[in-house]
Every structure is written in structure tokens, then in C-alpha cells.
Design a protein around this motif. Structure first.
Motif, mmCIF file in Angstrom:
data_model
loop_
_atom_site.group_PDB
_atom_site.id
_atom_site.type_symbol
_atom_site.label_atom_id
_atom_site.label_comp_id
_atom_site.label_asym_id
_atom_site.label_seq_id
_atom_site.Cartn_x
_atom_site.Cartn_y
_atom_site.Cartn_z
ATOM 1 N N ALA A 198 0.841 -1.196 0.000
ATOM 2 C CA ALA A 198 0.000 0.000 0.000
ATOM 3 C C ALA A 198 0.877 1.247 0.000
ATOM 4 C CB ALA A 198 -0.906 -0.007 1.225
ATOM 5 N N GLY A 199 0.431 2.254 -0.692
ATOM 6 C CA GLY A 199 1.185 3.497 -0.760
ATOM 7 C C GLY A 199 1.971 3.597 -2.057
ATOM 8 N N THR B 61 -1.923 -7.152 0.778
ATOM 9 C CA THR B 61 -3.203 -7.478 0.151
ATOM 10 C C THR B 61 -3.349 -6.868 -1.234
ATOM 11 O OG1 THR B 61 -4.180 -7.498 2.316
ATOM 12 C CG2 THR B 61 -5.690 -7.417 0.484
ATOM 13 N N LEU B 62 -2.788 -5.662 -1.416
ATOM 14 C CA LEU B 62 -2.956 -5.018 -2.717
ATOM 15 C C LEU B 62 -2.282 -5.829 -3.822
ATOM 16 C CD1 LEU B 62 -2.631 -1.234 -1.941
ATOM 17 C CD2 LEU B 62 -4.568 -2.419 -2.940
ATOM 18 N N VAL C 66 -1.969 -9.129 -3.777
ATOM 19 C CA VAL C 66 -2.881 -10.257 -4.009
ATOM 20 C C VAL C 66 -4.042 -9.804 -4.886
ATOM 21 C CG1 VAL C 66 -4.327 -11.989 -2.914
ATOM 22 C CG2 VAL C 66 -2.262 -11.216 -1.774
ATOM 23 N N SER C 67 -4.568 -8.620 -4.553
ATOM 24 C CA SER C 67 -5.689 -8.101 -5.331
ATOM 25 C C SER C 67 -5.268 -7.849 -6.776
ATOM 26 C CB SER C 67 -6.209 -6.844 -4.645
ATOM 27 O OG SER C 67 -6.539 -5.855 -5.551
ATOM 28 N N TYR D 23 -5.066 -11.150 -8.461
ATOM 29 C CA TYR D 23 -6.435 -11.648 -8.653
ATOM 30 C C TYR D 23 -7.058 -11.010 -9.895
ATOM 31 C CZ TYR D 23 -11.457 -12.101 -7.765
ATOM 32 O OH TYR D 23 -12.790 -12.346 -7.891
ATOM 33 N N ARG D 24 -6.850 -9.706 -10.037
ATOM 34 C CA ARG D 24 -7.415 -9.032 -11.222
ATOM 35 C C ARG D 24 -6.702 -9.488 -12.488
ATOM 36 N NH1 ARG D 24 -7.384 -2.988 -11.119
ATOM 37 N NH2 ARG D 24 -5.571 -3.214 -9.786
ATOM 38 N N GLY E 175 1.987 -17.726 0.232
ATOM 39 C CA GLY E 175 0.827 -17.082 0.838
ATOM 40 C C GLY E 175 -0.045 -16.396 -0.205
ATOM 41 N N LYS F 50 -1.813 -18.909 -2.501
ATOM 42 C CA LYS F 50 -2.959 -19.594 -1.884
ATOM 43 C C LYS F 50 -4.175 -18.686 -1.814
ATOM 44 C CE LYS F 50 -1.546 -23.447 0.877
ATOM 45 N NZ LYS F 50 -1.209 -23.930 2.220
ATOM 46 N N LEU F 51 -3.936 -17.407 -1.499
ATOM 47 C CA LEU F 51 -5.063 -16.471 -1.399
ATOM 48 C C LEU F 51 -5.727 -16.300 -2.758
ATOM 49 C CD1 LEU F 51 -3.768 -13.735 1.059
ATOM 50 C CD2 LEU F 51 -5.658 -15.311 1.387
ATOM 51 N N LEU G 293 -7.746 -19.313 -3.466
ATOM 52 C CA LEU G 293 -9.010 -19.274 -2.726
ATOM 53 C C LEU G 293 -10.015 -18.348 -3.394
ATOM 54 C CD1 LEU G 293 -8.348 -18.965 1.090
ATOM 55 C CD2 LEU G 293 -9.845 -20.575 -0.063
ATOM 56 N N ALA G 294 -9.515 -17.184 -3.800
ATOM 57 C CA ALA G 294 -10.405 -16.175 -4.365
ATOM 58 C C ALA G 294 -10.996 -16.653 -5.681
ATOM 59 C CB ALA G 294 -9.658 -14.862 -4.563
ATOM 60 N N LEU H 200 -5.706 4.215 1.675
ATOM 61 C CA LEU H 200 -5.906 3.710 0.313
ATOM 62 C C LEU H 200 -6.857 4.585 -0.490
ATOM 63 C CD1 LEU H 200 -6.280 -0.055 1.190
ATOM 64 C CD2 LEU H 200 -4.309 1.069 0.158
ATOM 65 N N ASP I 281 -10.768 -2.606 -5.363
ATOM 66 C CA ASP I 281 -10.096 -3.865 -5.712
ATOM 67 C C ASP I 281 -10.017 -4.792 -4.507
ATOM 68 O OD1 ASP I 281 -9.776 -2.862 -8.190
ATOM 69 O OD2 ASP I 281 -7.698 -2.207 -7.905
ATOM 70 N N ILE I 282 -9.679 -4.209 -3.341
ATOM 71 C CA ILE I 282 -9.558 -5.053 -2.147
ATOM 72 C C ILE I 282 -10.908 -5.639 -1.769
ATOM 73 C CG2 ILE I 282 -9.072 -5.009 0.325
ATOM 74 C CD1 ILE I 282 -6.780 -3.236 -0.167
ATOM 75 N N LEU J 77 -11.578 -8.479 -3.925
ATOM 76 C CA LEU J 77 -10.750 -9.627 -3.546
ATOM 77 C C LEU J 77 -11.297 -10.317 -2.293
ATOM 78 C CD1 LEU J 77 -8.057 -11.281 -3.755
ATOM 79 C CD2 LEU J 77 -7.119 -9.614 -2.158
ATOM 80 N N ALA K 11 -14.323 -12.214 -3.052
ATOM 81 C CA ALA K 11 -13.997 -13.421 -3.803
ATOM 82 C C ALA K 11 -13.415 -14.480 -2.873
ATOM 83 C CB ALA K 11 -13.016 -13.092 -4.919
ATOM 84 N N LEU K 12 -12.624 -14.035 -1.887
ATOM 85 C CA LEU K 12 -12.008 -14.975 -0.948
ATOM 86 C C LEU K 12 -13.055 -15.780 -0.191
ATOM 87 C CD1 LEU K 12 -9.054 -13.051 0.720
ATOM 88 C CD2 LEU K 12 -8.931 -15.133 -0.618
ATOM 89 N N ASP L 52 -6.697 -6.987 7.128
ATOM 90 C CA ASP L 52 -5.657 -7.994 7.335
ATOM 91 C C ASP L 52 -5.250 -8.083 8.801
ATOM 92 O OD1 ASP L 52 -5.597 -8.476 4.633
ATOM 93 O OD2 ASP L 52 -4.040 -6.981 4.265
ATOM 94 N N GLU M 165 -6.431 -21.448 5.863
ATOM 95 C CA GLU M 165 -5.732 -20.736 4.792
ATOM 96 C C GLU M 165 -5.352 -19.332 5.233
ATOM 97 O OE1 GLU M 165 -4.541 -21.503 2.068
ATOM 98 O OE2 GLU M 165 -5.354 -23.510 1.734
ATOM 99 N N ASP N 158 -2.458 -19.393 7.497
ATOM 100 C CA ASP N 158 -1.191 -19.669 6.826
ATOM 101 C C ASP N 158 -0.739 -18.510 5.948
ATOM 102 O OD1 ASP N 158 -1.253 -22.043 8.036
ATOM 103 O OD2 ASP N 158 -2.012 -23.179 6.315
ATOM 104 N N SER N 159 -1.682 -17.933 5.182
ATOM 105 C CA SER N 159 -1.239 -16.942 4.209
ATOM 106 C C SER N 159 -1.120 -15.550 4.788
ATOM 107 C CB SER N 159 -2.167 -16.954 2.998
ATOM 108 O OG SER N 159 -3.496 -16.907 3.411
#
Lengths: 378, 240
Positions: free
Chosen positions: A28-29, A63-64, A66-67, A70-71, A91, A94-95, A98-99, B101, B108-109, B112, B115-116, B147, B174, B177-178
Motif C-alpha cells: 500500500a502506498g 493485500t494489494l 494479491v488483489s 487476482y485481477r 501465501g 494460496k489467497l 481461494l479467491a 488507500l 479492488d480489495i 478480492l 472473492a475470498l 488484514d 488458509e 497460513d497466508s
């Protein structure tokens, strides 16, 4: 650790495969590139079949990132490109897995609502019709409930009725009293301004007494009770709707109309005329105070004058009005409560609508009754 | 822990390690949810203290308390989604309030996180428009929006079908772990307890205190206390 801006590098090991190597901190940032831009840069999209994501040089991520992946995977799927993310940190991988495990169900996404005026008009018409339908439905059910009550077949608990009486009657005395005294005083002051010009101050007794007994007593009580008791009925029944308590009654064969609505309505219909009489008396008293303190009208004079002005007819006119208002306020409250939606905001809306409809009903009914009284000479 | 003069549980002493999936178990009415409310800072213990990384929550200054709470995510029993907000707004609210943010990042988050939990595409739904199980998953999406370091679950699988419950258990593991999160779960679903629990505490209503702690599988097979073995063996006579 100093922040390194997110970077990526695209290489072509040959064939229809591309490798995207991530570097820097994807947290982030930082400003992230657009996934479609990344896909576009990796060559003409129709040629690529496999995209390997390499995270060997990836710095920090959150997270960003991962996001972002994902996109990217969504875009890649849309372009028919296979994505190999085995090079990413476990990590993150896996996320994303999952998504993407549960793919979006087709047709769940809400489409933008049509905002044309025709659509708005249509929606408004449908909503109005629904409201009218709800009103008729409630009126019908209530009539059936009343007929059961008259035949002695309505089932509700006496305790509930007692509680409703207590709430709609004695507990309302302080607020009704306060407002009535003040309204009586206001009427006296307003009248005094005019009557002084003619030297006819004594007639404020007529004005206040008639005004309270025929009009303001019933009306003010009804408006207070709409805000107090009508709203309470709507929120009680609405919350019972949310908690499925009303469903539970139905399942057991109890009619919610009999069990919940009738005791509340009866209580309010019985208590309103009594409250109205009480309001009349205190309003007249308020006028007397103003007369005695500012216009030198003795209490006895005021009493005699008021007695002469007000007849039994006038008192009945007010009491009949207040009984009608009682029906309207209780019905508006119970109707909105029982037809409430099942969420906190729906209960709030029910209470608001109960008060608004209650007050509109009161004023409209008041106008109609006043015209009617005029016609029959009451 | 007490409500007024009514003492619910006393003499509780346990440690949740980083990365644990910590189970709070016990029969109905023994104070599991009350304990959870204490752990997330909603209720002050009548006596004793709760430490997070060695910092006592109730002795800390309000600002410190806020910072501790910022690290929590909590999934309430029935989701506890704010009914006047859409799912997307529910998840976006903590992000808007507590992060720097931008709008598109938040969007987007939110996508996500939804979706998770298997709710991709449900951004614009109101809580009243989705089923109870979905509301629970959306509640989880909101709980993990920031998070969190520690995730609290109140009866996560209650009211879910076996498959959804299993999926939720997998998701909990999950997430640990993640995201490297610590998980605290209140539950009495035996399947869940054995599938995900790495450590646990067993509360007893009668004696009003904890009567066992440790790995649930070991407790089932080796606990000295017949009440614990009975509970973990579905009331059937414990072996040995």
C-alpha cells in the motif's frame, strides 16, 4: 527497509510463453500498474498461451499485491491465457487460489438501474400501488380481526392489553399535559392581541375554551400520540418482524392481527378520548393563567365565561374526533410495523412512516370532520 | 468475568500463541461468547487482566487500546453486517476509515475479499437480500478487510450446511497460513474443533472455570477429566 517502487519485467523465453518477473515492494502506498496494461505490454495478447509469474525478486507484498494478481488472473482468463503462478510466494498464491476457487455466479451482479424519468415514474407508480394494496390488505385483516373480537373469538392476552392501556394512557399524561397547557397559553396570547383592540379581553375565555375543546385538544393529543405511541407500535412490531416473532405466532395459528394489533388499537382508541378531555381541561387552565396574570381576568370570570361558551355538543365534537384520530394513529403505527422489512433500517423506516402517515391522516380527517360538523350543524 | 453479581467464569488463565488456532469450547451457557467479548475488548473483566503482546488492555491509554483493537478482526455469530450499507460498503468502511488507500484500491480489495469468501459479484447487495450463510461469509470478508493479526470467530459454523462449514474451516486455516494471523474460535462443533484446533481451553458451566486446555485431539484421547472426554466424544462413554 526503504520502499522500492513496484516494477515488473517481461521476458520471452520463446514460443507462446511469457515470463513476468516482479521486483520491488508491492505494498500500500505504491502506485501499481494496471493489469491490462501489463498484459498488453507482454505482446499481442492473442499470441500468448502461458504466462509465468516470477516472484523471485519480489520484495514486500500485501493485500494489494494479491488483489493485483487476482485481477490479472481475471483478465488472463478472459483473454484465454493460462496463468502459472507457481513462482509467487506461497501465501499470495494460496489467497489467489481461494479467491478464484468459487467463480462468480452468472447473473448475480446487479446491473445499473435505469434512471430515465419514465422508469422513475413507473417505479413510483408501482410503489404507490403497493402501498395502497398494503393499506387495503391491512384494513381487510383488521376488519376480520374486529369481527372475531365482537364474536369473542379473538385471541390475545389480557396482560398485553393492560400494558398497552398503561402505555397509551397514564404514561402519556405528563407530555400531553405540558403541551396542552402551553397550547392554551399560546391561544390566549394570540387572541388577546386582537381582542384588546376592541376592549373585549374577556372573550379570550370563549376563544381558548372553544378552540381547545373543538379542535386543539383532540388534534394536539393525536399528534403527540402519533409521535409517541404510533412510532412505538411500528418499531415494536417491526422488531418482532425482524426476530421472526410474528412468523412464530403465525406458525402456532395465532393471528398477529388479533394478538398484537387489536390490544394496541383498542387501548389507544379507549385512551384517546380520555386524554383529549384531560388536554381540553389543561388547555383551558393555561388560558386562564394568561388571563389572570396579564389581562386582569379573574379565574371566576374566566370560568363563567368559558362555561357559557362551551356546550356539551362542543365537547362531544372533540371527543368523537379524538376517537377517530385514535383509530388512525394506531392503525398507521401497527400497519407499518407489521409490514416492516427485516432489517434495522427497515424498522427505522417503519417508525418514520408511521408518524408521517399518522399525522397526515389526523389532519386530513380533522378537515373532513370539521366540514361534516358544519354540514350537520354540530 | 461477571454480569453484575453473577460470576460466569473465574480463575481463567491461558495463553494464545501467535499462529495458533485457539478453540474456546464448552457446553451451552458456560460463558464462551462472554469470554470472547472480553477478549475483543467489549467487556471489562471483573477481576484480572488481558494481555496482548504483554500490554494489559484495560490498563492501557485509550489510544493504545485503539491500536490494539485495530489488529483484531471479529466475525459475529450472524454476520452483524450493517443493514443500511451494501456488502461492498460494509467491507470498505474500515478500509476508508483506517487506511490511506485510494478509492480504486479499496474497490479492488473489496472485490478480492468478497472473492475470498466465495461471494464474487455480490458487491451491491444489501444484507437483507442475501441468505444467512452468505451474510456470515460477508461478515468474514469484513473481518479480514484490514488484514488483522488476530481473528476472532463466534460460532463460525453454526447455521451452515456441512459443506459450507468445511469450506469455512479450510478458509480459516488458509487465512492463518497466508496472512500469518492468529485465530481464536468459539465453537462446539466437534468436527471443526478437531479439524482446525491447535490449542484450546475447555470451560465448564458447573464449576465456573476452565477444566482443561491443550490440543483438542490429545484432550479427547488422553484427558484425565471424564467431563472433557465425554464432551469431545459426543457424550459416548470415553474409552480407557
Amino acid at each position: 527497509m526503504s520502499d522500492l517502487s513496484p516494477a515488473f519485467e517481461i521476458s520471452e523465453p520463446g514460443g507462446a510463453k511469457r515470463v513476468i518477473g516482479f521486483a520491488g515492494d508491492w505494498v500500500a502506498g505504491q502506485r501499481f500498474p494496471d493489469p491490462s496494461e501489463l498484459l498488453g505490454k507482454s505482446g499481442a495478447t492473442d499470441k500468448i498461451e502461458l504466462l509465468y509469474l516470477d516472484g523471485a525478486n519480489l520484495g514486500r507484498w500485501d493485500t494489494l499485491f494479491v488483489s493485483f494478481i487476482y485481477r490479472l488472473s481475471g483478465e488472463a482468463r478472459a483473454a484465454d491465457i493460462e496463468l502459472d503462478d507457481s513462482g509467487l510466494p506461497e501465501g499470495a498464491r494460496k489467497l489467489v487460489e481461494l479467491a478464484t476457487a468459487v467463480s462468480e455466479r452468472h447473473g448475480v451482479r446487479k446491473l445499473e438501474a435505469d434512471t430515465g424519468w419514465l422508469a422513475a415514474l413507473g417505479t413510483a407508480t408501482i410503489n404507490t400501488w403497493k402501498e395502497v394494496h398494503g393499506l387495503l390488505l391491512f384494513a381487510g385483516e383488521l376488519t376480520l380481526g374486529l369481527s372475531r373480537l365482537l364474536r369473542g373469538k379473538a385471541r390475545f392476552r389480557g396482560v398485553d392489553f393492560g400494558m398497552a392501556l398503561q402505555h397509551a394512557g397514564p404514561q402519556a399524561l405528563p407530555i400531553v399535559g405540558l403541551i396542552s397547557v402551553l397550547v392554551g397559553m399560546i391561544l390566549a396570547y394570540v387572541g388577546a392581541l386582537q381582542l384588546k383592540a376592541f376592549g373585549a379581553e374577556l372573550y379570550i375565555a370563549d376563544l381558548v375554551a372553544l378552540g381547545m375543546v373543538r379542535e386543539m385538544g383532540a388534534m394536539m393529543t393525536a399528534i403527540i400520540m402519533a409521535g409517541r405511541t404510533g412510532a412505538a407500535y411500528a418499531s415494536q412490531l417491526g422488531t418482532m418482524q425482524v426476530n421472526e416473532e410474528i412468523d412464530a405466532l403465525r406458525t402456532l395459528g395465532f393471528s398477529p392481527i388479533d394478538f398484537l394489533v387489536l390490544p394496541r388499537m383498542l387501548a389507544l382508541i379507549l385512551m384517546m378520548p380520555l386524554l383529549c378531555l384531560y388536554a381540553d381541561f389543561l388547555g383551558i387552565l393555561g388560558g386562564a393563567l394568561v388571563g389572570a396574570l396579564t389581562l386582569d381576568i379573574s379565574l371566576l370570570e374566566y370560568y363563567v365565561q368559558a362555561r357559557r361558551a362551551v356546550g356539551m355538543d362542543d365537547i362531544w365534537a372533540g371527543i368523537i374526533k379524538s376517537a377517530v384520530f385514535g383509530v388512525l394513529v394506531a392503525a398507521a403505527g401497527c400497519m407499518h410495523g407489521i409490514q416492516s422489512g427485516r432489517s434495522a433500517s427497515a424498522v427505522g423506516n417503519a417508525a418514520t412512516s408511521a408518524v408521517v402517515t399518522g399525522i397526515v391522516f389526523i389532519v386530513v380527517a380533522d378537515a373532513l370532520l370539521t366540514i361534516f360538523y358544519d354540514l350537520i350543524g354540530l | 468475568m461477571a454480569y453484575g453479581d453473577l460470576v460466569i467464569q473465574k480463575d481463567l488463565d491461558f495463553v494464545v500463541e501467535r499462529g495458533d488456532v485457539f478453540i474456546i469450547m464448552g457446553g451451552s451457557g458456560c460463558g464462551k461468547s462472554t469470554l470472547l467479548r472480553h477478549l475483543v475488548g467489549l467487556k471489562r473483566p471483573a477481576k484480572g487482566e488481558i494481555l496482548y503482546d504483554g500490554v494489559s488492555y484495560w490498563d492501557a491509554a485509550p489510544g493504545v487500546q485503539e491500536n490494539i483493537k485495530r489488529r483484531f478482526g471479529m466475525l459475529y455469530q450472524s454476520g452483524a453486517l450493517w443493514s443500511s450499507l451494501t456488502l461492498a460498503e460494509n467491507i470498505a468502511l474500515p478500509l476508508e476509515a483506517f487506511t490511506e488507500l485510494g478509492k480504486s484500491d479499496i474497490r479492488d480489495i473489496v472485490a478480492l475479499k468478497l472473492a475470498l469468501v466465495g461471494l464474487a459479484g455480490f458487491e451491491d447487495y444489501y444484507p437483507a437480500e442475501i441468505s444467512g450463510g452468505m451474510a456470515k461469509r460477508a461478515g468474514l470478508a469484513r473481518a479480514i478487510a484490514l488484514d488483522p493479526d488476530i481473528l476472532f470467530f463466534d460460532e463460525p459454523s453454526a447455521g451452515l450446511d456441512p459443506i459450507s462449514a468445511k469450506l469455512l474451516d479450510d478458509l480459516i486455516l488458509e487465512l492463518r497460513d497466508s496472512m500469518g494471523a492468529t485465530i481464536v474460535v468459539v465453537t462446539h462443533e466437534l468436527a471443526s474443533i478437531f479439524a482446525i484446533g491447535s490449542n484450546s481451553v475447555f470451560l465448564d458451566a458447573e464449576t465456573g472455570t476452565m477444566i482443561a486446555s491443550g490440543n483438542p485431539v490429545q484432550l479427547r484421547d488422553h484427558s484425565d477429566d471424564p467431563r472433557v472426554r465425554r464432551f469431545l466424544n459426543r457424550g459416548e462413554a470415553a474409552l480407557g
